[in-house]
Scaffold this active site. Structure first.
Site, mmCIF file in Angstrom:
data_model
loop_
_atom_site.group_PDB
_atom_site.id
_atom_site.type_symbol
_atom_site.label_atom_id
_atom_site.label_comp_id
_atom_site.label_asym_id
_atom_site.label_seq_id
_atom_site.Cartn_x
_atom_site.Cartn_y
_atom_site.Cartn_z
ATOM 1 N N SER A 129 -7.880 -6.578 -4.675
ATOM 2 C CA SER A 129 -7.095 -5.910 -3.635
ATOM 3 C C SER A 129 -5.725 -6.574 -3.530
ATOM 4 C CB SER A 129 -7.854 -5.958 -2.300
ATOM 5 O OG SER A 129 -7.244 -5.116 -1.358
ATOM 6 N N ASN A 130 -5.082 -6.464 -2.395
ATOM 7 C CA ASN A 130 -3.768 -7.095 -2.168
ATOM 8 C C ASN A 130 -3.648 -7.397 -0.675
ATOM 9 O OD1 ASN A 130 -2.459 -4.774 -0.741
ATOM 10 N ND2 ASN A 130 -3.016 -3.770 -2.649
ATOM 11 N N PRO A 131 -2.638 -8.185 -0.279
ATOM 12 C CA PRO A 131 -2.611 -8.658 1.112
ATOM 13 C C PRO A 131 -2.048 -7.679 2.144
ATOM 14 C CG PRO A 131 -1.050 -9.880 -0.260
ATOM 15 C CD PRO A 131 -1.556 -8.766 -1.084
ATOM 16 N N ALA A 142 -0.688 0.364 0.059
ATOM 17 C CA ALA A 142 -0.536 -0.527 -1.100
ATOM 18 C C ALA A 142 -1.767 -0.296 -1.973
ATOM 19 C CB ALA A 142 -0.450 -1.966 -0.625
#
Ligand code: CTP
Length: 219
Positions: free
Chosen positions: A24-26, A91
């Site tokens: 995933s991403n932040p 995102a």
């Protein structure tokens, strides 16, 4: 004029490779949720497609929870026909593991290479089937922010893109502040400056409303 119907996507997506691990991403989803709130505050009928976040669900907005890029694409495809403007702040994870194991992978086996494949590009897919919808993207960049954003605006065939500098500490991913410039298809550019995500969201919706729905006004 009828109410403007606005579809917003927000948050990260998660691509699981076993039941307890994912790529995933932040992204916190804050910017997108603020945009959905600002759109609703402006009188637009607003729907939100939300990846996994710990944020509270905004009131008065229909929220569809999704996990992966595929889920987000399918939900967006189902809702896209009924919207006048799509603001895609999510995102989306660009890669996903080729295989997902049904059982938890034991750590001794974790060091073997995980093979990746690209996820679908949701904006690109939607821009292929658009009718009259306005498409607004977000470009989160660490360098050459505006030139990358312009590239995405053209290649995804968007009406506008918000260029978002995530390199500076205190702004961007998961922060409360952000710094945004809005770039239009015809090359015009409006700097919204550095501000709280909620104030930037309000400015953004006002600009989009004046640009794309000048006769609708604020409800
Ligand atoms: N986007 C999308 N589907 C993807 C990836 C991105 O719809 N699989 C959308 C994002 O929601 C955003 C825009 O495309 O509105 C630009 O996303 P960004 O992550 O900045 O760019 P990418 O196209 O993924 O390119 P790169 O990661 O190489 O910068």
């Amino acid at each position: 004029m009828e109410k403007i119907r606005c579809l917003v996507s927000a948050g990260p997506t998660r691509e699981y490779f076993d039941p307890v691990r994912f790529i995933s991403n932040p992204s916190s989803g804050k910017m997108g949720v603020e945009i959905a709130k600002a759109a609703r505050g402006f009188g637009w009928e607003t729907t939100l497609i939300l990846g996994p976040t710990s944020l509270e669900k905004p009131e008065g907005i229909e929220v569809f929870d999704v996990v992966s890029a595929d889920d987000m694409l399918n939900r967006a495809l189902a809702l896209f026909g009924e919207c006048d403007i799509l603001i895609m702040t999510a995102a989306v994870s660009d890669m996903r593991p080729k295989k997902k194991s049904k059982a938890k992978v034991k750590k001794e086996s974790l060091n073997m290479a995980v093979e990746f494949e690209p996820t679908p590009d949701i904006l690109r897919e939607l821009s292929k089937i658009r009718k009259n919808q306005i498409l607004v993207g977000f470009a989160a960049e660490t360098n050459d922010v505006k030139s990358y954003a312009r590239g995405k605006l053209a290649s995804k065939n968007l009406d506008a893109i918000a260029a978002n500098d995530v390199s500076k500490s205190g702004s961007g991913f998961a922060a409360d502040l952000n710094e945004i410039s809005l770039i239009f298809k015809d090359g015009r550019e409006i700097d919204l400056g550095k501000d709280s995500k909620s104030r930037l969201a309000k400015k953004l919706i006002e600009i989009l409303a004046a640009e794309f729905f000048p006769q609708a006004g604020k409800k």
